[in-house]
Motif scaffolding. Structure first.
Motif, PDB file in Angstrom:
ATOM      1  N   THR A 227     -25.580 -24.067  23.645  1.00 26.72           N
ATOM      2  CA  THR A 227     -25.612 -24.771  24.928  1.00 26.72           C
ATOM      3  C   THR A 227     -26.588 -24.104  25.893  1.00 26.72           C
ATOM      4  N   GLY A 228     -26.703 -22.776  25.816  1.00 30.65           N
ATOM      5  CA  GLY A 228     -27.652 -22.073  26.679  1.00 30.65           C
ATOM      6  C   GLY A 228     -29.086 -22.441  26.339  1.00 30.65           C
ATOM      7  N   LEU A 229     -29.406 -22.484  25.050  1.00 32.74           N
ATOM      8  CA  LEU A 229     -30.756 -22.869  24.630  1.00 32.74           C
ATOM      9  C   LEU A 229     -31.046 -24.324  25.007  1.00 32.74           C
TER      10      LEU A 229
ATOM     11  N   ILE B  13     -33.882 -28.177  28.571  1.00 33.06           N
ATOM     12  CA  ILE B  13     -33.869 -29.312  29.509  1.00 33.06           C
ATOM     13  C   ILE B  13     -34.501 -28.913  30.829  1.00 33.06           C
ATOM     14  N   ARG B  14     -34.178 -27.709  31.323  1.00 37.30           N
ATOM     15  CA  ARG B  14     -34.769 -27.249  32.585  1.00 37.30           C
ATOM     16  C   ARG B  14     -36.277 -27.081  32.462  1.00 37.30           C
ATOM     17  N   GLU B  15     -36.722 -26.446  31.367  1.00 34.97           N
ATOM     18  CA  GLU B  15     -38.153 -26.208  31.182  1.00 34.97           C
ATOM     19  C   GLU B  15     -38.926 -27.513  30.990  1.00 34.97           C
ATOM     20  N   LYS B  16     -38.267 -28.504  30.456  1.00 36.08           N
ATOM     21  CA  LYS B  16     -38.930 -29.784  30.210  1.00 36.08           C
ATOM     22  C   LYS B  16     -39.338 -30.454  31.513  1.00 36.08           C
ATOM     23  N   TYR B  17     -38.550 -30.248  32.558  1.00 32.36           N
ATOM     24  CA  TYR B  17     -38.803 -30.938  33.821  1.00 32.36           C
ATOM     25  C   TYR B  17     -39.169 -29.995  34.962  1.00 32.36           C
ATOM     26  N   VAL B  18     -39.305 -28.697  34.691  1.00 28.90           N
ATOM     27  CA  VAL B  18     -39.470 -27.730  35.766  1.00 28.90           C
ATOM     28  C   VAL B  18     -40.768 -27.938  36.537  1.00 28.90           C
TER      29      VAL B  18
ATOM     30  N   GLY C   4     -38.153 -33.228  38.947  1.00 23.31           N
ATOM     31  CA  GLY C   4     -37.275 -32.284  38.260  1.00 23.31           C
ATOM     32  C   GLY C   4     -36.279 -32.974  37.343  1.00 23.31           C
ATOM     33  N   LEU C   5     -35.021 -32.527  37.438  1.00 25.64           N
ATOM     34  CA  LEU C   5     -33.987 -33.055  36.559  1.00 25.64           C
ATOM     35  C   LEU C   5     -33.643 -34.515  36.847  1.00 25.64           C
TER      36      LEU C   5
ATOM     37  N   PRO D 225     -31.588 -27.044  14.870  1.00 23.35           N
ATOM     38  CA  PRO D 225     -31.401 -28.493  14.865  1.00 23.35           C
ATOM     39  C   PRO D 225     -30.218 -28.947  15.709  1.00 23.35           C
ATOM     40  N   VAL D 226     -29.157 -28.145  15.761  1.00 21.75           N
ATOM     41  CA  VAL D 226     -27.989 -28.501  16.570  1.00 21.75           C
ATOM     42  C   VAL D 226     -28.376 -28.545  18.045  1.00 21.75           C
ATOM     43  N   LYS D 227     -29.145 -27.555  18.474  1.00 18.08           N
ATOM     44  CA  LYS D 227     -29.625 -27.524  19.866  1.00 18.08           C
ATOM     45  C   LYS D 227     -30.491 -28.744  20.158  1.00 18.08           C
ATOM     46  N   LEU D 228     -31.358 -29.098  19.229  1.00 19.15           N
ATOM     47  CA  LEU D 228     -32.224 -30.265  19.413  1.00 19.15           C
ATOM     48  C   LEU D 228     -31.400 -31.537  19.601  1.00 19.15           C
ATOM     49  N   VAL D 229     -30.354 -31.691  18.809  1.00 21.11           N
ATOM     50  CA  VAL D 229     -29.509 -32.889  18.910  1.00 21.11           C
ATOM     51  C   VAL D 229     -28.820 -32.944  20.263  1.00 21.11           C
ATOM     52  N   LEU D 230     -28.322 -31.798  20.736  1.00 20.83           N
ATOM     53  CA  LEU D 230     -27.671 -31.774  22.048  1.00 20.83           C
ATOM     54  C   LEU D 230     -28.635 -32.204  23.150  1.00 20.83           C
ATOM     55  N   VAL D 231     -29.858 -31.694  23.110  1.00 20.66           N
ATOM     56  CA  VAL D 231     -30.853 -32.070  24.116  1.00 20.66           C
ATOM     57  C   VAL D 231     -31.156 -33.562  24.033  1.00 20.66           C
ATOM     58  N   SER D 232     -31.266 -34.087  22.825  1.00 27.56           N
ATOM     59  CA  SER D 232     -31.612 -35.493  22.637  1.00 27.56           C
ATOM     60  C   SER D 232     -30.489 -36.428  23.059  1.00 27.56           C
ATOM     61  N   LEU D 233     -29.254 -35.982  22.965  1.00 21.15           N
ATOM     62  CA  LEU D 233     -28.129 -36.829  23.346  1.00 21.15           C
ATOM     63  C   LEU D 233     -27.894 -36.866  24.854  1.00 21.15           C
ATOM     64  N   THR D 234     -28.546 -35.972  25.592  1.00 22.36           N
ATOM     65  CA  THR D 234     -28.338 -35.937  27.040  1.00 22.36           C
ATOM     66  C   THR D 234     -28.799 -37.221  27.731  1.00 22.36           C
ATOM     67  N   PRO D 235     -30.028 -37.728  27.462  1.00 18.72           N
ATOM     68  CA  PRO D 235     -30.413 -39.015  28.071  1.00 18.72           C
ATOM     69  C   PRO D 235     -29.502 -40.164  27.641  1.00 18.72           C
ATOM     70  N   GLN D 236     -28.989 -40.098  26.426  1.00 19.09           N
ATOM     71  CA  GLN D 236     -28.075 -41.142  25.959  1.00 19.09           C
ATOM     72  C   GLN D 236     -26.792 -41.135  26.778  1.00 19.09           C
ATOM     73  N   LEU D 237     -26.296 -39.950  27.106  1.00 17.91           N
ATOM     74  CA  LEU D 237     -25.091 -39.849  27.933  1.00 17.91           C
ATOM     75  C   LEU D 237     -25.342 -40.428  29.325  1.00 17.91           C
ATOM     76  N   VAL D 238     -26.534 -40.162  29.872  1.00 16.61           N
ATOM     77  CA  VAL D 238     -26.876 -40.716  31.185  1.00 16.61           C
ATOM     78  C   VAL D 238     -26.961 -42.240  31.109  1.00 16.61           C
ATOM     79  N   LEU D 239     -27.591 -42.746  30.029  1.00 17.07           N
ATOM     80  CA  LEU D 239     -27.684 -44.199  29.860  1.00 17.07           C
ATOM     81  C   LEU D 239     -26.302 -44.818  29.741  1.00 17.07           C
TER      82      LEU D 239
END
Length: 273
Positions: free
Chosen positions: A21-23, A28-33, A38-39, A119-133
């Motif tokens: 979760t930390g990674l 996510i922060r670095e992607k939009y910093v 921003g976020l 890969p687990v970290k990648l999936v968590l990051v990818s599911l974040t926009p889906q949760l917002v949607l």
């Protein structure tokens, strides 16, 4: 891979959950910093996606649910967006999967680092926009239905997210491991993501297709997830009982098989990266 190995990988995810979760949060922060919003981009993109579908299919083409032979009290846009929700996270996960391991060559040289969490970290990051949607779509569904939703099946949404998480972890494990050895996998995955929405009942109903084509659509694992998400969000009842029956075993099998591929190919990573 044995059942013991399967339990071990669940244990690894549990033991390293804070690192994962930390990674994910840092990515996510670095992607939009460096962006001004921003976020907020986490909300802007899903909101724009929902708005485009609403305008194009609701006002430009004036699509209606009854055109698909569906007896719904909501719009075609509601049908479309509830089918697209599980595909949003899947598309980003699969697109990034080929480089999930190979882009972290420095970590591969660290023997103690658990590579399977990448890969687990990648999936968590990818599911974040889906949760917002999902949140934004829920508001739209409340307005579109005149307040008739939510229903009790909404309580299954955390379970559906977890099942999708397992399915995507399995796929990303396998694709990322193969991607270390075969660079062409990136192009294959791009093609799969491009045609993927048309191989699942997102824009259409399987009842519109010939029987043999509808049968093939139901072999797509994402079809089962889409049916379950749509039952919970749109129908408010179990309209696809077979999807609910098989989605769990299928996602678990994919999780199991994907990690098996990753585990088998992992010893060769250091020779190529």
């Amino acid at each position: 891979m044995s059942t013991r190995d399967l339990m071990r990988v669940f244990g690894t995810i549990r033991d390293y959950r804070e690192l994962i979760t930390g990674l994910a949060a840092r990515e996510i922060r670095e992607k939009y910093v460096q962006s001004m919003a921003g976020l907020l981009w986490l909300f802007i993109y899903p909101a724009c996606l929902l708005s485009v579908y609403l305008v194009v299919f609701g006002f430009v083409f004036k699509m209606r649910a009854d055109m698909l032979g569906l007896d719904l009290n909501m719009s075609y846009t509601a049908y479309l967006i509830t089918g697209y929700i599980p595909w949003l996270g899947a598309a980003e996960s699969l697109t990034r999967a080929p480089l999930a391991v190979s882009s972290n060559s420095a970590l591969i040289r660290q023997v103690v680092f658990p590579l399977e969490i990448l890969p687990v970290k990648l999936v968590l990051v990818s599911l974040t926009p889906q949760l917002v949607l999902l949140v934004l779509a829920s508001v739209y569904l409340l307005l579109d239905s005149g307040g008739r939703v939510p229903n009790l099946l909404w309580l299954t949404l955390p379970l559906l997210f977890f099942l999708e998480f397992m399915l995507l972890c399995g796929l990303v494990w396998a694709i990322s491991a193969v991607g270390v050895f075969l660079g062409d996998i990136k192009e294959v995955v791009k093609l799969a993501v491009l045609v993927g929405p048309f191989l699942a009942p997102i824009f259409f109903s399987p009842s519109q297709l010939p029987a043999w084509a509808g049968g093939l659509i139901h072999l797509n694992p994402f079809t089962l997830l889409i049916n379950c998400f749509r039952d919970a969000l749109l129908y408010g009842r179990v309209a696809h009982p077979l999807s609910w029956l098989f989605v769990g075993p299928l996602c678990l099998a994919c999780f199991w098989a994907g990690y098996g591929v990753f585990k088998r190919l992992r010893p060769g990573f250091g020779n190529l990266l």
